[in-house]
Design a protein around this motif. Structure first.
Motif, mmCIF file in Angstrom:
data_model
loop_
_atom_site.group_PDB
_atom_site.id
_atom_site.type_symbol
_atom_site.label_atom_id
_atom_site.label_comp_id
_atom_site.label_asym_id
_atom_site.label_seq_id
_atom_site.Cartn_x
_atom_site.Cartn_y
_atom_site.Cartn_z
ATOM 1 N N GLU A 123 -9.550 6.332 -2.833
ATOM 2 C CA GLU A 123 -9.808 5.118 -3.609
ATOM 3 C C GLU A 123 -9.488 5.352 -5.089
ATOM 4 O O GLU A 123 -8.879 4.500 -5.745
ATOM 5 N N LEU A 124 -9.850 6.503 -5.605
ATOM 6 C CA LEU A 124 -9.606 6.832 -7.013
ATOM 7 C C LEU A 124 -8.115 7.019 -7.312
ATOM 8 O O LEU A 124 -7.592 6.496 -8.293
ATOM 9 N N CYS A 125 -7.420 7.770 -6.451
ATOM 10 C CA CYS A 125 -6.001 8.092 -6.673
ATOM 11 C C CYS A 125 -5.060 6.940 -6.327
ATOM 12 O O CYS A 125 -3.948 6.879 -6.844
ATOM 13 N N LYS A 126 -5.472 6.098 -5.389
ATOM 14 C CA LYS A 126 -4.660 4.967 -4.934
ATOM 15 C C LYS A 126 -3.231 5.359 -4.523
ATOM 16 O O LYS A 126 -2.257 4.795 -5.011
ATOM 17 N N PRO A 127 -3.093 6.333 -3.611
ATOM 18 C CA PRO A 127 -1.741 6.683 -3.157
ATOM 19 C C PRO A 127 -1.115 5.486 -2.430
ATOM 20 O O PRO A 127 -1.815 4.761 -1.716
ATOM 21 N N GLU A 128 0.171 5.280 -2.641
ATOM 22 C CA GLU A 128 0.831 4.106 -2.064
ATOM 23 C C GLU A 128 1.839 4.450 -0.982
ATOM 24 O O GLU A 128 2.000 3.705 -0.024
ATOM 25 N N THR A 129 2.531 5.546 -1.123
ATOM 26 C CA THR A 129 3.561 5.901 -0.153
ATOM 27 C C THR A 129 2.993 6.883 0.872
ATOM 28 O O THR A 129 1.996 7.575 0.595
ATOM 29 N N PRO A 130 3.628 6.981 2.037
ATOM 30 C CA PRO A 130 3.176 7.986 3.009
ATOM 31 C C PRO A 130 3.183 9.401 2.424
ATOM 32 O O PRO A 130 2.299 10.202 2.733
ATOM 33 N N GLU A 131 4.141 9.691 1.568
ATOM 34 C CA GLU A 131 4.212 11.022 0.950
ATOM 35 C C GLU A 131 3.021 11.258 0.026
ATOM 36 O O GLU A 131 2.451 12.359 -0.004
ATOM 37 N N GLN A 132 2.637 10.241 -0.743
ATOM 38 C CA GLN A 132 1.487 10.376 -1.636
ATOM 39 C C GLN A 132 0.194 10.537 -0.835
ATOM 40 O O GLN A 132 -0.662 11.347 -1.189
ATOM 41 N N ILE A 133 0.066 9.767 0.238
ATOM 42 C CA ILE A 133 -1.123 9.883 1.090
ATOM 43 C C ILE A 133 -1.179 11.281 1.710
ATOM 44 O O ILE A 133 -2.225 11.929 1.719
#
Length: 153
Positions: A123-133
């Motif tokens: 929730e804090l980082c808000k990754p958007e792409t599959p790579e970020q997740i």
């Protein structure tokens, strides 16, 4: 981290809310149990659930608090309604989904604790792409293997 020699308590309607991959309420943090366990509640709409994933560090236990859920673990598929419980071993690919028609709620316990912090961090980082997740997940010993071609309920 304090040694776990005292009662860890989560009163009704308490916890840390995290809006990541659905609504989660973190009920017990590893810091409150000397690292022994973490506990959270997950609120999932009909059709929602986790992708196929593998935990390197912890085993998971789920209790269905409301609704109906399907759990895939290795080659097994199990459906559970309210009151049903399942334990999922670390190192084995698994996923779950609300297979009911209304919002469902799960209690999740991880042992040892630590993974329960994943949801507030996402929730804090808000990754958007599959790579970020995947990058955030790696910090928690979590991996997402490719899904196979099985039909999902």
């Amino acid at each position: 981290m304090k040694k776990f020699t005292y009662a860890a308590v989560s009163p009704p309607r308490h916890g840390t809310r995290a809006m990541a991959f659905g609504k989660h309420v973190i009920r017990m943090m590893a810091d409150n149990t000397g690292g022994s366990l973490g506990m959270y509640e997950a609120y999932l709409q009909a059709g929602e659930g986790s992708p196929l994933h593998i935990h390197e560090r912890e085993d998971e236990f789920f209790r269905v608090l409301s609704g109906r859920f399907g759990f895939w673990c290795g080659g097994d598929y199990i459906e559970l309604a309210e009151g049903g419980c399942i334990a999922l071993p670390r190192g084995v690919p698994h996923r779950f989904r609300n297979v009911g028609k209304t919002e469902g709620r799960l209690m999740g316990v991880v042992t040892p604790g630590g993974f329960e912090s994943f949801f507030p961090i996402v929730e804090l980082c808000k990754p958007e792409t599959p790579e970020q997740i995947a990058s955030v997940a790696r910090d928690f010993g979590l991996a997402f293997p490719p899904e196979d071609d099985r039909e999902v309920a």
